[in-house]
Design a protein around this motif. Structure first.
Motif, short mmCIF file in Angstrom:
data_model
loop_
_atom_site.label_atom_id
_atom_site.label_comp_id
_atom_site.label_asym_id
_atom_site.label_seq_id
_atom_site.Cartn_x
_atom_site.Cartn_y
_atom_site.Cartn_z
N PHE A 39 0.84 -1.21 0.00
CA PHE A 39 0.00 0.00 0.00
C PHE A 39 0.87 1.25 0.00
N TYR A 40 1.87 1.30 0.89
CA TYR A 40 2.76 2.46 0.94
C TYR A 40 3.47 2.65 -0.39
N ALA A 41 3.95 1.56 -0.98
CA ALA A 41 4.67 1.65 -2.24
C ALA A 41 3.76 2.15 -3.36
N THR A 42 2.52 1.65 -3.38
CA THR A 42 1.58 2.05 -4.44
C THR A 42 1.25 3.53 -4.36
N VAL A 43 0.86 3.99 -3.17
CA VAL A 43 0.44 5.39 -3.01
C VAL A 43 1.59 6.34 -3.31
N PHE A 66 -1.78 1.21 -22.65
CA PHE A 66 -0.32 1.21 -22.49
C PHE A 66 0.08 1.82 -21.15
N ILE A 67 -0.69 2.78 -20.65
CA ILE A 67 -0.39 3.36 -19.34
C ILE A 67 -0.52 2.28 -18.26
N VAL A 68 -1.56 1.45 -18.38
CA VAL A 68 -1.73 0.34 -17.43
C VAL A 68 -0.56 -0.62 -17.54
N PHE A 84 2.62 -1.53 -14.75
CA PHE A 84 2.73 -2.87 -14.18
C PHE A 84 4.04 -3.55 -14.54
N THR A 85 4.56 -3.28 -15.71
CA THR A 85 5.75 -3.97 -16.21
C THR A 85 7.02 -3.19 -15.88
N GLY A 103 -2.42 -0.20 -12.13
CA GLY A 103 -1.22 -0.91 -12.57
C GLY A 103 -0.18 -1.07 -11.48
N ARG A 104 0.14 0.03 -10.80
CA ARG A 104 1.13 -0.03 -9.73
C ARG A 104 0.64 -0.91 -8.58
#
Length: 207
Positions: free
Chosen positions: A59-63, A111-113, A117-118, A157-158
């Motif tokens: 969660f911390y990493a995503t935000v 592509f943004i998604v 993710f990649t 994605g993240r």
């Protein structure tokens, strides 16, 4: 020589540091703007060191990564043509930037998604989206590049990427950590060999 085992042990030790969460969030933020060290490098050891907190770390990493990506978006929107075009050329990112623009034109929001993710450098995606939104120079619907949509797909994605890492490492727990430590030197040297082979191949094929 158990070089990578020592490095692995040091990473786990640092992952238990009382300021590890701050390091994770800070790295996640700046990685989405300019920093070259991927979030996974810190997230994975922290999830292995404390698997019971894996989802919290995700969660911390995503935000923090998405907040950084928003900053990157506005850097592209306001500053790219003034300051960053020359820097990107110096860093060798111009071709990557052109490719990102090409894929954005072909695939739009999808592509943004994919980029979030990649392992595609998301900083380049974020800056490119901001620049495209400012100049309206891509042949895609303008709503796909608006900031609210960028935030939404970045969270998707993240979040998918970091929560997947957290889930796998949490499920593996201490047994997975022991397995990784057991084979870390083999994995490390094979990776080094693969990188060297890749460099040699690229040099030979380039000539």
């Amino acid at each position: 020589m158990k070089l990578f085992e020592k490095i692995y042990d040091k990473c786990i030790e640092l992952a238990r540091h009382r300021y590890a969460v701050w390091f994770l969030t800070g790295n996640s933020f700046i990685e989405s703007i300019f920093w070259p060290i991927p979030v996974d490098i810190m997230l994975a050891p922290m999830c292995l060191a404390k698997p019971e907190k894996a989802y919290r770390y995700a969660f911390y990493a995503t935000v923090s990564s998405v907040v950084g990506a928003v900053a990157g978006y506005y850097v592209g929107y306001y500053l790219y043509e003034l300051y960053l075009a020359g820097l990107f050329d110096t860093l060798g990112w111009t071709d990557t930037f052109s490719k990102v623009q090409e894929y954005l034109t072909r695939f739009g929001i999808f592509f943004i998604v994919i980029g979030s993710f990649t392992p595609v450098p998301y900083k380049v995606v974020a800056i490119c989206c901001g620049l495209a939104a400012a100049n309206h120079n891509l042949n895609i619907p303008s709503w796909q590049l608006q900031i609210w949509m960028f935030i939404l797909v970045s969270m998707l994605g993240r979040g998918a990427r970091f929560y997947l890492i957290a889930m796998l490492l949490k499920l593996g727990g201490s047994r997975l950590a022991q397995k990784i430590r057991k084979y870390i030197d083999l994995i490390g040297w094979l990776t080094v060999a693969a990188v060297l082979i890749g460099i040699v191949w690229y040099s030979v094929s380039g000539n």
